[in-house]
Motif scaffolding. Structure first.
Motif, PDB file in Angstrom:
ATOM      1  N   HIS A  82      57.636  45.557 166.139  1.00 46.46           N
ATOM      2  CA  HIS A  82      57.364  44.402 165.292  1.00 46.46           C
ATOM      3  C   HIS A  82      56.257  44.719 164.303  1.00 46.46           C
ATOM      4  O   HIS A  82      55.754  45.842 164.239  1.00 46.46           O
ATOM      5  N   ASP A  83      55.860  43.733 163.535  1.00 47.52           N
ATOM      6  CA  ASP A  83      54.773  43.883 162.573  1.00 47.52           C
ATOM      7  C   ASP A  83      53.441  43.852 163.312  1.00 47.52           C
ATOM      8  O   ASP A  83      53.346  43.359 164.445  1.00 47.52           O
ATOM      9  N   PHE A 124      50.817  45.775 158.558  1.00 46.56           N
ATOM     10  CA  PHE A 124      51.563  47.027 158.452  1.00 46.56           C
ATOM     11  C   PHE A 124      52.649  46.925 157.393  1.00 46.56           C
ATOM     12  O   PHE A 124      52.818  47.823 156.568  1.00 46.56           O
ATOM     13  N   TYR A 125      53.410  45.832 157.411  1.00 47.38           N
ATOM     14  CA  TYR A 125      54.470  45.624 156.432  1.00 47.38           C
ATOM     15  C   TYR A 125      53.929  44.813 155.252  1.00 47.38           C
ATOM     16  O   TYR A 125      53.282  43.788 155.434  1.00 47.38           O
ATOM     17  N   TYR A 126      54.204  45.300 154.057  1.00 45.96           N
ATOM     18  CA  TYR A 126      53.879  44.536 152.857  1.00 45.96           C
ATOM     19  C   TYR A 126      54.957  43.471 152.664  1.00 45.96           C
ATOM     20  O   TYR A 126      56.150  43.728 152.832  1.00 45.96           O
ATOM     21  N   ARG A 127      54.523  42.277 152.282  1.00 46.60           N
ATOM     22  CA  ARG A 127      55.454  41.153 152.159  1.00 46.60           C
ATOM     23  C   ARG A 127      55.319  40.487 150.787  1.00 46.60           C
ATOM     24  O   ARG A 127      54.260  40.534 150.161  1.00 46.60           O
ATOM     25  N   LYS A 186      58.093  46.422 151.926  1.00 45.28           N
ATOM     26  CA  LYS A 186      58.043  47.828 152.335  1.00 45.28           C
ATOM     27  C   LYS A 186      57.073  47.982 153.492  1.00 45.28           C
ATOM     28  O   LYS A 186      56.146  47.170 153.633  1.00 45.28           O
ATOM     29  N   PRO A 187      57.249  49.010 154.341  1.00 47.80           N
ATOM     30  CA  PRO A 187      58.511  49.750 154.469  1.00 47.80           C
ATOM     31  C   PRO A 187      59.558  48.859 155.118  1.00 47.80           C
ATOM     32  O   PRO A 187      59.219  47.976 155.898  1.00 47.80           O
TER      33      PRO A 187
END
Length: 310
Positions: free
Chosen positions: A123-124, A138-141, A149-150
Motif C-alpha cells: 500500500h501507500d 510514497f505515491y505522488y497524487r 506516479k509511480p
C-alpha cells in the motif's frame, strides 16, 4: 479470539535503531488487530537497542525476544525468527519505521478479499524524517487524490517488478505459504525485497491496496541511502537477483523488463565507477537482449573502467 481471525506474525528487525525503536514498537503495541505474534530480533546492535527490546519484551509477555550474538544481516536475521513463527501472514518490520493502528487489521481483510493466490499485498506510505516529521507520501497524487506516479500494479506482475520501483517495502504483508515455497529469504543476499518479489511474482498474485497504513523513515544510515555509492552492500545482490530472473522470464514483456533493469544497473555501475559490477552487468545484458549502439558504448565504458581501476 474470533475463530476467523488468522494469526499475523510481525518480525521486528533491529540493528542500531535505538533512536527509533521505542516509537516503532509502540506502534506494534497499538495495533487494533488482536491476533498477533510478535518477534523482536536484534542483529547484534551496539547502540543500546537490546536493552530497549528487553524492556518491551518484559512489558508484553506474549512477545518473543531473539538477541543474535553476531551481525548476520537482514535476510538471515528475518529467517531466524520466521522459522520459529507460525502466522498465516507475515510482516517484515524494520524498527525505524512505524505502523499506523489499523495497518494489520485492514491489510488482513484486504488480503482475504483477494483470495488464496494473493501472496503479497502492499500500500501507500508516509515518508518521515529522523524527527518523525512528514516529508511526502510514497505515491505522488493529483489534487483529486489519484495516484500519478509511480503507478502501482496488481496480479502476476513479474515484468513490473523487474522494470521499475513501485513497491514500498515496509508496506508489504506476505502470505506464509509464499515464503515457505521460496524457502524464506535468500541468506546469501544483502537485502531481501527485490529477490522476494522476483521469485514470488511469477507464481503468486501481488495486490495494491489504495490506503496509507505505514510510515517509512528516511535517514542517512538506511541501506537505501547507500545505493550505488562506494561500498554499496546491495550491488552484488542486485546482480545475483537479475541472474535468477533469467530463469523466470517467459514472455517478451518480461524479457524486455529484465533488459530495462540490467541496462539501468549497468548505467549506474559505469556512472559511479564500479568496474567489477559493470563487467558482470554487461555480460548479463548480452544474455538478455540483442545489444543496441548505446549498450555497446556502455560495454566499452565498462572495459575502460576495468583497465583504469584494475
Amino acid at each position: 479470539m474470533p475463530a476467523d481471525l488468522p494469526l499475523v506474525t510481525i518480525i521486528a528487525l533491529c540493528h542500531n535503531h535505538a533512536r527509533f525503536v521505542a516509537e516503532a514498537l509502540d506502534s506494534v503495541a497499538a495495533q487494533t488487530y488482536p491476533n498477533l505474534e510478535v518477534w523482536l530480533v536484534d542483529d547484534a546492535s551496539t547502540d543500546g537497542s537490546p536493552d530497549i527490546l528487553r524492556r518491551y519484551a518484559a512489558a508484553n509477555p506474549g512477545w518473543n525476544l531473539l538477541l543474535l550474538p553476531e551481525n548476520v544481516r537482514n535476510c538471515r536475521a528475518f529467517n531466524e525468527a520466521f522459522r520459529r513463527s507460525s502466522g498465516a501472514f507475515v510482516i517484515d518490520f524494520a524498527t525505524d519505521d512505524v505502523l499506523l493502528p489499523e495497518r494489520v487489521a485492514r491489510q488482513v481483510a484486504f488480503m482475504q478479499e483477494q483470495g488464496p493466490r494473493c501472496g503479497m499485498a502492499y500500500h501507500d506510505c508516509e515518508l518521515i524524517d529522523e524527527a518523525s516529521q512528514h516529508v511526502r507520501n510514497f505515491y505522488y497524487r493529483t489534487p483529486e487524490g489519484r495516484i500519478s506516479k509511480p503507478q502501482p500494479a496488481s496480479g502476476f506482475i513479474l515484468a513490473d517488478v523487474l522494470a521499475r520501483h513501485f513497491i514500498s517495502t515496509p508496506t508489504m504483508m506476505m502470505r506464509r505459504e509464499t515464503l515457505m515455497e521460496l524457502g524464506g529469504y535468500d541468506e546469501t543476499l544483502a537485502y531481501e525485497d527485490f529477490d522476494f518479489c522476483v521469485r514470488a511474482s511469477p507464481r503468486w498474485e501481488f495486490h495494491f491496496q489504495d490506503a496509507l497504513l505505514t510510515r517509512k523513515r528516511l535517514h542517512p544510515r538506511s541501506m537505501s541511502s547507500k545505493a550505488h555509492r562506494p561500498g554499496d552492500p546491495n550491488a552484488a545482490s542486485t546482480i545475483r537477483v537479475c541472474e535468477k530472473a533469467l530463469a523466470l522470464c517467459q514472455t517478451p514483456n518480461e524479457w524486455a523488463a529484465l533488459a530495462v533493469r540490467v541496462r539501468w544497473e549497468l548505467q549506474q555501475a559505469v556512472r559511479f565507477r564500479h568496474p567489477r559490477e559493470a563487467t558482470r552487468l554487461f555480460a548479463l545484458l548480452r544474455q538478455v537482449t540483442p545489444l543496441n549502439l548505446r549498450d555497446r558504448l556502455l560495454g566499452v565504458a565498462a572495459a575502460l573502467l576495468n583497465y583504469v581501476y584494475r
